[in-house]
Scaffold this motif. Structure first.
Motif, PDB file in Angstrom:
ATOM      1  N   THR A 260       6.804  -6.246   5.896  1.00 24.52           N
ATOM      2  CA  THR A 260       6.620  -5.624   7.198  1.00 24.52           C
ATOM      3  C   THR A 260       5.904  -4.297   7.012  1.00 24.52           C
ATOM      4  N   LEU A 261       4.754  -4.158   7.667  1.00 27.38           N
ATOM      5  CA  LEU A 261       4.065  -2.872   7.683  1.00 27.38           C
ATOM      6  C   LEU A 261       4.736  -2.041   8.772  1.00 27.38           C
ATOM      7  N   THR A 262       5.536  -1.064   8.360  1.00 30.45           N
ATOM      8  CA  THR A 262       6.368  -0.338   9.310  1.00 30.45           C
ATOM      9  C   THR A 262       5.603   0.764  10.042  1.00 30.45           C
ATOM     10  N   GLU A 263       4.761   1.514   9.315  1.00 30.01           N
ATOM     11  CA  GLU A 263       4.066   2.636   9.939  1.00 30.01           C
ATOM     12  C   GLU A 263       2.913   3.089   9.072  1.00 30.01           C
ATOM     13  N   ALA A 264       2.025   3.843   9.676  1.00 26.52           N
ATOM     14  CA  ALA A 264       0.935   4.495   8.959  1.00 26.52           C
ATOM     15  C   ALA A 264       1.029   5.989   9.223  1.00 26.52           C
ATOM     16  N   GLU A 265       0.883   6.785   8.158  1.00 29.65           N
ATOM     17  CA  GLU A 265       0.905   8.240   8.267  1.00 29.65           C
ATOM     18  C   GLU A 265      -0.523   8.749   8.049  1.00 29.65           C
ATOM     19  N   VAL A 266      -1.072   9.392   9.062  1.00 31.27           N
ATOM     20  CA  VAL A 266      -2.466   9.849   9.003  1.00 31.27           C
ATOM     21  C   VAL A 266      -2.489  11.363   8.852  1.00 31.27           C
ATOM     22  N   ILE A 275       5.219  -0.063   3.594  1.00 31.44           N
ATOM     23  CA  ILE A 275       5.458  -1.503   3.641  1.00 31.44           C
ATOM     24  C   ILE A 275       6.855  -1.809   3.092  1.00 31.44           C
ATOM     25  N   ASP A 276       7.659  -2.536   3.864  1.00 26.92           N
ATOM     26  CA  ASP A 276       8.978  -2.987   3.416  1.00 26.92           C
ATOM     27  C   ASP A 276       8.888  -4.434   2.950  1.00 26.92           C
ATOM     28  N   ASP A 277       9.547  -4.744   1.826  1.00 30.32           N
ATOM     29  CA  ASP A 277       9.572  -6.127   1.369  1.00 30.32           C
ATOM     30  C   ASP A 277      10.868  -6.799   1.792  1.00 30.32           C
ATOM     31  N   ASP A 278      10.823  -8.126   1.836  1.00 32.18           N
ATOM     32  CA  ASP A 278      11.977  -8.921   2.234  1.00 32.18           C
ATOM     33  C   ASP A 278      12.872  -9.152   1.013  1.00 32.18           C
ATOM     34  N   VAL A 279      14.172  -9.102   1.206  1.00 36.80           N
ATOM     35  CA  VAL A 279      15.100  -9.273   0.085  1.00 36.80           C
ATOM     36  C   VAL A 279      14.998 -10.657  -0.530  1.00 36.80           C
ATOM     37  N   GLY A 280      14.465 -11.620   0.198  1.00 32.89           N
ATOM     38  CA  GLY A 280      14.338 -12.975  -0.329  1.00 32.89           C
ATOM     39  C   GLY A 280      13.076 -13.211  -1.143  1.00 32.89           C
ATOM     40  N   ASN A 281      12.214 -12.207  -1.281  1.00 33.78           N
ATOM     41  CA  ASN A 281      10.980 -12.374  -2.050  1.00 33.78           C
ATOM     42  C   ASN A 281      11.278 -12.652  -3.511  1.00 33.78           C
ATOM     43  N   THR A 282      10.449 -13.474  -4.143  1.00 31.14           N
ATOM     44  CA  THR A 282      10.646 -13.831  -5.550  1.00 31.14           C
ATOM     45  C   THR A 282       9.804 -12.985  -6.494  1.00 31.14           C
ATOM     46  N   ALA A 283       9.023 -12.055  -5.953  1.00 31.52           N
ATOM     47  CA  ALA A 283       8.178 -11.198  -6.781  1.00 31.52           C
ATOM     48  C   ALA A 283       8.116  -9.809  -6.175  1.00 31.52           C
ATOM     49  N   TRP A 284       8.019  -8.800  -7.043  1.00 33.16           N
ATOM     50  CA  TRP A 284       7.806  -7.428  -6.599  1.00 33.16           C
ATOM     51  C   TRP A 284       6.319  -7.204  -6.350  1.00 33.16           C
ATOM     52  N   LEU A 285       6.012  -6.476  -5.295  1.00 35.22           N
ATOM     53  CA  LEU A 285       4.627  -6.103  -5.015  1.00 35.22           C
ATOM     54  C   LEU A 285       4.287  -4.877  -5.856  1.00 35.22           C
ATOM     55  N   LYS A 286       3.388  -5.024  -6.837  1.00 37.86           N
ATOM     56  CA  LYS A 286       3.062  -3.948  -7.770  1.00 37.86           C
ATOM     57  C   LYS A 286       1.712  -3.302  -7.509  1.00 37.86           C
ATOM     58  N   GLY A 287       0.953  -3.823  -6.584  1.00 38.04           N
ATOM     59  CA  GLY A 287      -0.328  -3.200  -6.279  1.00 38.04           C
ATOM     60  C   GLY A 287      -1.072  -3.990  -5.226  1.00 38.04           C
ATOM     61  N   GLY A 319       6.026   0.557  -2.239  1.00 37.54           N
ATOM     62  CA  GLY A 319       6.211   0.401  -0.812  1.00 37.54           C
ATOM     63  C   GLY A 319       5.299   1.255   0.040  1.00 37.54           C
ATOM     64  N   THR A 320       4.602   2.229  -0.595  1.00 42.46           N
ATOM     65  CA  THR A 320       3.685   3.104   0.132  1.00 42.46           C
ATOM     66  C   THR A 320       2.348   3.107  -0.583  1.00 42.46           C
ATOM     67  N   PHE A 321       1.272   2.882   0.170  1.00 41.11           N
ATOM     68  CA  PHE A 321      -0.066   2.839  -0.415  1.00 41.11           C
ATOM     69  C   PHE A 321      -0.924   3.925   0.224  1.00 41.11           C
ATOM     70  N   TRP A 322      -1.676   4.616  -0.612  1.00 42.23           N
ATOM     71  CA  TRP A 322      -2.409   5.814  -0.222  1.00 42.23           C
ATOM     72  C   TRP A 322      -3.895   5.491  -0.141  1.00 42.23           C
ATOM     73  N   LEU A 323      -4.518   5.895   0.950  1.00 38.92           N
ATOM     74  CA  LEU A 323      -5.946   5.629   1.161  1.00 38.92           C
ATOM     75  C   LEU A 323      -6.646   6.903   1.621  1.00 38.92           C
ATOM     76  N   ASP A 324      -7.984   6.848   1.589  1.00 39.62           N
ATOM     77  CA  ASP A 324      -8.760   7.942   2.160  1.00 39.62           C
ATOM     78  C   ASP A 324      -8.466   8.046   3.648  1.00 39.62           C
ATOM     79  N   SER A 325      -8.616   9.240   4.171  1.00 42.54           N
ATOM     80  CA  SER A 325      -8.166   9.509   5.525  1.00 42.54           C
ATOM     81  C   SER A 325      -9.275   9.355   6.564  1.00 42.54           C
ATOM     82  N   PRO A 326      -8.947   8.726   7.709  1.00 41.81           N
ATOM     83  CA  PRO A 326      -9.878   8.672   8.844  1.00 41.81           C
ATOM     84  C   PRO A 326      -9.682   9.841   9.812  1.00 41.81           C
TER      85      PRO A 326
END
Length: 481
Positions: A260-266, A275-287, A319-326
């Motif tokens: 779930t993409l919960t929010e964006a901070e600008v 981004i929140d992951d589901d407890v039932g996922n079988t893999a960790w999101l590493k990138g 759970g948080t990914f950083w990008l260039d700012s708009p």
């Protein structure tokens, strides 16, 4: 040929590192500091430091209007040069989003000056310089960040190695669980780093046997600091209030995993997607390979020089990914586009490697064990992995700890990352020709090598940083606003 095409050609030419420079490159590490009450992972691209050294030369020609606008203001021109590799900070300077400081201190023939701040609710970029009237060609500084009271929760990075005296240097201080405080103190401990940057030494003279160095228990000699300075920094509340949190709360799937993409901070300095992951996922999101796009087709990429992601302190994924700012763009609508994902399967968080047989049990996809060499005081091991997503940035293959058959935990002593096959000593003649041919054949791979100090077991259990990578033919798109 367009400017973008010229840029891509230049980058391609820079991908090959001369063998003589590889000895220096495999020692270069960006410095980072963390102050956290709880464990939190931070993703910092491993190739960012090397990119910085070439960025100034390239981007001077790629953005002539911006450079020309700053030419007539010497200090502002220096600031524009110092942020050229950061689109967000470049936009901030271009829009005069800068807090002048102009604090200067001198001691024992050394002068340190804090010239500018670029600050918002979550990040402080400090621009300072070092100079001297002594016969020292290269100064550098260790630094410390002191927060008021008992505040914790920042991560800072700098990559200002090798800059000439007088050049603007940059420290980024990123706040995760708290906002930027009203004040902080920057402590600089200045030392002579000339020996690290003087050209002309032959590899054999400069290196010797790098394997012995990696396995050595000898500690680096204590630095002799030439001068120490403390700068109290206060932030304009008008800047520290800047930033907007955009609620999203959209669920999506990647490779069968639910998020779930919960929010964006600008913010003016960067953008974060949470981004929140589901407890039932079988893999960790590493990138993630991702970018933002607005209705005008402007793209805002993942941060290259600095933090690219931060993790959940209670999990193993990011759970948080950083990008260039708009923040300074004219667009009103944003779409997140995901083009690739990096996974750590939860049933493969430890992988057995047979060092004597030079084999690995179910290694991460595309990873090869290049060689393993036993020495009297431990093992030297080298792995390689392919580039991903068309990007030449280096990615960590293994975590920071390993285990033996009894489950005892050890920490890596030394680690080296190179863009050509790892070598342990100087090369010449036929050996150098073989190395160059091997490097040419493996131009699409990078190499991670490390020492297992004091370890004499035949098998070792390593913790992979990831186990597989997916590239998506069509981007997975999520509307932010």
């Amino acid at each position: 040929m367009s400017r973008n095409e010229e840029y891509n050609v230049l980058l391609k030419e820079l991908e090959t590192t001369p063998p003589q420079l590889e000895y220096a490159a495999q020692r270069a590490l960006s410095r980072e500091k963390t102050s956290q009450k709880r464990k939190r992972l931070f993703g910092v691209p491993m190739g960012g430091l090397a990119i910085c050294f070439t960025a100034f030369v390239l981007l001077v020609n790629l953005f002539p209007p911006f450079a020309a606008a700053c030419e007539d203001v010497p200090l502002l021109g220096a600031l524009a040069e110092a942020v050229r590799w950061s689109p967000s900070l470049s936009a901030a300077v271009e829009h005069d989003y800068v807090q002048p400081v102009e604090q200067s201190q001198s001691a024992d023939g050394v002068t340190a000056s804090v010239e500018y701040l670029i600050v918002d609710r979550k990040q402080v970029s400090i621009f300072y310089s070092l100079d001297t009237d002594r016969d020292i060609s290269h100064l550098d500084a260790d630094y410390d960040i002191r927060l008021p009271g008992d505040l914790h929760g920042y991560h800072s990075t700098t990559g200002s190695y090798g800059l000439e005296n007088g050049a603007l240097r940059r420290i980024d201080v990123n706040f995760v669980d708290i906002d930027v405080p009203e004040t902080l103190e920057l402590e600089l401990q200045v030392y002579d780093s000339t020996d690290n940057w003087e050209p002309g030494a032959e590899p054999a003279e400069a290196v010797g046997d790098y394997g012995d160095e990696m396995l050595s228990d000898q500690r680096q000699p204590e630095k002799l600091y030439l001068a120490e300075f403390t700068f109290p920094l206060s932030f304009d509340p008008e800047f520290t209030a800047q930033g907007t949190v955009v609620p999203v709360n959209q669920t999506f799937r990647l490779d069968g995993q639910r998020f779930t993409l919960t929010e964006a901070e600008v913010y003016p300095t960067h953008l974060r997607v949470n981004i929140d992951d589901d407890v039932g996922n079988t893999a960790w999101l590493k990138g993630l390979s991702l970018y933002l796009e607005n209705e005008y087709g402007e793209r805002f990429e993942s941060c290259v020089n600095g933090i690219s992601a931060s993790g959940d302190p209670d999990g193993e994924g990011y759970g948080t990914f950083w990008l260039d700012s708009p923040f300074f763009s004219q667009g009103e609508h944003l779409t997140l586009c995901i083009t690739g994902a990096e996974w750590l399967d939860k049933d493969r968080e430890s992988i057995r490697v047979d060092l004597t047989e030079k084999t690995g049990e179910n290694l991460p996809t595309g990873v090869r064990l290049e060689w393993a060499e036993r020495r009297e005081n431990g093992w030297l091991v080298s792995f390689s992995a392919p580039y991903r997503w068309g990007n030449t940035t280096l990615y960590q293959i293994w975590g920071h700890t390993y285990h033996d058959g009894e489950g005892r935990e050890y920490e890596f002593g030394s680690r080296s990352v190179t863009t050509t096959p790892m070598v342990l000593g100087a090369l010449s003649g036929e050996a150098l020709e073989v190395h160059e041919a091997d490097a040419a054949e493996n131009r699409d791979r990078y190499f991670e090598s490390f020492a297992l100090k004091g370890y004499q077991e035949d098998q070792v259990w390593l913790e992979p940083a990831w186990t597989r990578v997916t590239a998506y033919k069509q981007p997975v798109k999520i509307t932010i606003k």
